[in-house]
Scaffold this motif. Sequence first.
Motif, PDB file in Angstrom:
ATOM      1  N   VAL A 138      21.648 -56.861 -48.091  1.00 51.81           N
ATOM      2  CA  VAL A 138      22.331 -55.732 -46.862  1.00 51.81           C
ATOM      3  C   VAL A 138      20.883 -55.395 -45.477  1.00 51.81           C
ATOM      4  CG1 VAL A 138      21.841 -53.380 -46.500  1.00 51.81           C
ATOM      5  CG2 VAL A 138      23.150 -54.199 -48.328  1.00 51.81           C
ATOM      6  N   ARG A 139      19.548 -55.512 -45.666  1.00 54.00           N
ATOM      7  CA  ARG A 139      18.502 -55.827 -44.949  1.00 54.00           C
ATOM      8  C   ARG A 139      18.879 -56.644 -43.886  1.00 54.00           C
ATOM      9  NH1 ARG A 139      15.129 -52.448 -44.459  1.00 54.00           N
ATOM     10  NH2 ARG A 139      14.406 -51.294 -45.720  1.00 54.00           N
ATOM     11  N   GLN A 140      19.213 -58.145 -44.260  1.00 57.81           N
ATOM     12  CA  GLN A 140      19.898 -59.098 -43.204  1.00 57.81           C
ATOM     13  C   GLN A 140      21.104 -58.992 -42.718  1.00 57.81           C
ATOM     14  OE1 GLN A 140      19.169 -62.532 -45.513  1.00 57.81           O
ATOM     15  NE2 GLN A 140      17.087 -62.752 -46.117  1.00 57.81           N
ATOM     16  N   ALA A 141      21.814 -58.531 -43.090  1.00 57.07           N
ATOM     17  CA  ALA A 141      23.021 -58.672 -42.232  1.00 57.07           C
ATOM     18  C   ALA A 141      23.341 -57.761 -41.226  1.00 57.07           C
ATOM     19  CB  ALA A 141      24.584 -58.360 -43.282  1.00 57.07           C
ATOM     20  N   MET A 142      22.818 -56.165 -41.595  1.00 60.97           N
ATOM     21  CA  MET A 142      22.743 -54.658 -40.668  1.00 60.97           C
ATOM     22  C   MET A 142      21.153 -54.660 -40.197  1.00 60.97           C
ATOM     23  SD  MET A 142      24.923 -51.689 -41.114  1.00 60.97           S
ATOM     24  CE  MET A 142      24.295 -51.119 -41.452  1.00 60.97           C
ATOM     25  N   PHE A 143      20.464 -54.240 -41.216  1.00 59.74           N
ATOM     26  CA  PHE A 143      19.443 -53.296 -40.594  1.00 59.74           C
ATOM     27  C   PHE A 143      18.381 -53.979 -39.894  1.00 59.74           C
ATOM     28  CE2 PHE A 143      21.014 -50.948 -43.940  1.00 59.74           C
ATOM     29  CZ  PHE A 143      21.276 -49.164 -43.260  1.00 59.74           C
ATOM     30  N   ASP A 144      18.261 -55.593 -39.893  1.00 60.77           N
ATOM     31  CA  ASP A 144      17.084 -55.993 -39.290  1.00 60.77           C
ATOM     32  C   ASP A 144      17.827 -56.709 -38.105  1.00 60.77           C
ATOM     33  OD1 ASP A 144      15.011 -55.940 -41.377  1.00 60.77           O
ATOM     34  OD2 ASP A 144      16.013 -58.561 -42.508  1.00 60.77           O
ATOM     35  N   ARG A 145      19.282 -56.834 -37.789  1.00 62.20           N
ATOM     36  CA  ARG A 145      19.648 -56.626 -36.362  1.00 62.20           C
ATOM     37  C   ARG A 145      19.754 -55.289 -35.417  1.00 62.20           C
ATOM     38  NH1 ARG A 145      22.766 -61.915 -37.463  1.00 62.20           N
ATOM     39  NH2 ARG A 145      22.488 -62.211 -39.600  1.00 62.20           N
ATOM     40  N   LEU A 146      18.894 -54.448 -35.965  1.00 61.59           N
ATOM     41  CA  LEU A 146      19.715 -53.100 -35.071  1.00 61.59           C
ATOM     42  C   LEU A 146      17.739 -52.086 -35.388  1.00 61.59           C
ATOM     43  CD1 LEU A 146      22.201 -52.056 -36.965  1.00 61.59           C
ATOM     44  CD2 LEU A 146      22.187 -53.153 -34.657  1.00 61.59           C
ATOM     45  N   THR A 147      17.442 -51.877 -33.694  1.00 62.57           N
ATOM     46  CA  THR A 147      16.960 -51.390 -33.617  1.00 62.57           C
ATOM     47  C   THR A 147      17.020 -49.967 -33.995  1.00 62.57           C
ATOM     48  OG1 THR A 147      17.399 -49.899 -31.810  1.00 62.57           O
ATOM     49  CG2 THR A 147      16.473 -52.480 -31.546  1.00 62.57           C
ATOM     50  N   GLU A 149      16.599 -46.727 -33.188  1.00 66.95           N
ATOM     51  CA  GLU A 149      17.110 -46.218 -32.710  1.00 66.95           C
ATOM     52  C   GLU A 149      19.300 -46.442 -32.624  1.00 66.95           C
ATOM     53  OE1 GLU A 149      14.947 -47.646 -31.045  1.00 66.95           O
ATOM     54  OE2 GLU A 149      13.692 -45.947 -30.904  1.00 66.95           O
ATOM     55  N   GLN A 150      19.728 -47.843 -32.412  1.00 68.18           N
ATOM     56  CA  GLN A 150      20.431 -48.045 -33.028  1.00 68.18           C
ATOM     57  C   GLN A 150      21.145 -47.734 -34.597  1.00 68.18           C
ATOM     58  OE1 GLN A 150      19.778 -52.755 -32.084  1.00 68.18           O
ATOM     59  NE2 GLN A 150      20.863 -52.076 -30.160  1.00 68.18           N
ATOM     60  N   GLN A 151      20.301 -48.149 -35.039  1.00 73.44           N
ATOM     61  CA  GLN A 151      21.107 -47.370 -36.513  1.00 73.44           C
ATOM     62  C   GLN A 151      21.346 -46.404 -36.856  1.00 73.44           C
ATOM     63  OE1 GLN A 151      17.204 -48.300 -39.536  1.00 73.44           O
ATOM     64  NE2 GLN A 151      17.384 -50.748 -38.410  1.00 73.44           N
ATOM     65  N   LYS A 152      20.078 -45.166 -36.386  1.00 76.64           N
ATOM     66  CA  LYS A 152      20.543 -43.399 -35.736  1.00 76.64           C
ATOM     67  C   LYS A 152      21.857 -43.472 -35.567  1.00 76.64           C
ATOM     68  CE  LYS A 152      18.191 -39.337 -34.465  1.00 76.64           C
ATOM     69  NZ  LYS A 152      17.862 -38.550 -33.498  1.00 76.64           N
ATOM     70  N   ALA A 153      22.136 -43.840 -34.718  1.00 79.42           N
ATOM     71  CA  ALA A 153      23.440 -44.269 -33.825  1.00 79.42           C
ATOM     72  C   ALA A 153      24.768 -44.602 -34.706  1.00 79.42           C
ATOM     73  CB  ALA A 153      23.474 -44.413 -32.413  1.00 79.42           C
ATOM     74  N   LEU A 154      24.479 -45.454 -35.391  1.00 80.21           N
ATOM     75  CA  LEU A 154      25.361 -45.999 -36.676  1.00 80.21           C
ATOM     76  C   LEU A 154      25.462 -44.933 -37.558  1.00 80.21           C
ATOM     77  CD1 LEU A 154      27.398 -48.435 -36.581  1.00 80.21           C
ATOM     78  CD2 LEU A 154      25.310 -49.591 -38.308  1.00 80.21           C
ATOM     79  N   GLY A 155      24.267 -44.483 -37.479  1.00 81.88           N
ATOM     80  CA  GLY A 155      24.518 -43.928 -38.607  1.00 81.88           C
ATOM     81  C   GLY A 155      24.959 -42.435 -38.380  1.00 81.88           C
ATOM     82  N   GLU A 156      25.447 -41.693 -37.456  1.00 84.13           N
ATOM     83  CA  GLU A 156      25.643 -40.773 -36.537  1.00 84.13           C
ATOM     84  C   GLU A 156      27.237 -40.911 -36.987  1.00 84.13           C
ATOM     85  OE1 GLU A 156      23.511 -39.770 -33.332  1.00 84.13           O
ATOM     86  OE2 GLU A 156      21.710 -38.571 -34.474  1.00 84.13           O
ATOM     87  N   ILE A 157      27.584 -42.075 -36.000  1.00 78.58           N
ATOM     88  CA  ILE A 157      29.122 -42.753 -35.452  1.00 78.58           C
ATOM     89  C   ILE A 157      29.351 -42.774 -36.522  1.00 78.58           C
ATOM     90  CG2 ILE A 157      30.483 -44.171 -34.569  1.00 78.58           C
ATOM     91  CD1 ILE A 157      28.009 -44.345 -32.424  1.00 78.58           C
ATOM     92  N   MET A 158      29.394 -43.306 -37.524  1.00 77.53           N
ATOM     93  CA  MET A 158      30.401 -43.641 -39.188  1.00 77.53           C
ATOM     94  C   MET A 158      30.034 -42.020 -39.752  1.00 77.53           C
ATOM     95  SD  MET A 158      30.416 -46.355 -38.933  1.00 77.53           S
ATOM     96  CE  MET A 158      31.151 -46.533 -37.562  1.00 77.53           C
ATOM     97  N   ARG A 159      29.254 -40.851 -39.505  1.00 77.62           N
ATOM     98  CA  ARG A 159      28.973 -39.726 -40.312  1.00 77.62           C
ATOM     99  C   ARG A 159      30.580 -38.817 -39.424  1.00 77.62           C
ATOM    100  NH1 ARG A 159      28.379 -35.434 -38.870  1.00 77.62           N
ATOM    101  NH2 ARG A 159      26.916 -36.080 -36.998  1.00 77.62           N
ATOM    102  N   ILE A 160      30.563 -39.377 -38.247  1.00 79.62           N
ATOM    103  CA  ILE A 160      31.845 -38.869 -37.823  1.00 79.62           C
ATOM    104  C   ILE A 160      33.291 -38.779 -38.445  1.00 79.62           C
ATOM    105  CG2 ILE A 160      32.842 -38.089 -35.108  1.00 79.62           C
ATOM    106  CD1 ILE A 160      29.721 -37.865 -34.353  1.00 79.62           C
ATOM    107  N   VAL A 161      32.902 -40.813 -38.397  1.00 76.80           N
ATOM    108  CA  VAL A 161      34.657 -40.939 -38.326  1.00 76.80           C
ATOM    109  C   VAL A 161      35.112 -40.534 -39.213  1.00 76.80           C
ATOM    110  CG1 VAL A 161      35.586 -43.994 -38.636  1.00 76.80           C
ATOM    111  CG2 VAL A 161      34.339 -42.533 -36.565  1.00 76.80           C
TER     112      VAL A 161
END
Length: 178
Positions: A138-147, A149-161
Amino acid sequence: MNTASTSAPPSPASASSAEPRWLTADEQRVWRAYIDAATLLEDHLDRQLQRDAGMPHVYYGLLVKLAESPRRRLRMTELAMYAKITRSRLSHAIARLEKNGWVRREECPDDKRGQFAVLTDAGMEVLRETAPGHVEAVRQAMFDRLTTEQQKALGEIMRIVAEGLQPSEAGADLPWLR
């Protein structure tokens, strides 16, 4: 089918007309990027878990949810809701997990039709052995690729969806109610 259009999208007031609200070129790029990423991520995690534990990602998620539940048990209907799958698909998954000795079913004493899924000691051991490799995937595929700020934004976006796709009214057409 291409869901983009060369014309401007209709205004919200005209959304009820017969013409579909086609995606703009930018929306189409975002949509396809999401579909590609979601499909590739799920495949990546499935392959890792099949290789390391002989189970698909959805089964791992069921074991994790049971491990996090009081007394490592959960009503089957609640487990289906958590996994966002039909009760039929859950029943099939639990049967496979039972065959491996990782889960057992117990009757619900206060509801003759209800059942609990219970994580066994063997299932807990499989999680302990598999979790380090899974979290690394999971870390290698996603979190290591994002800042951060991007992680926080992605989390907020996916929660809304997700919130928008889980209606709370009675009679909602949700997988775990089928």
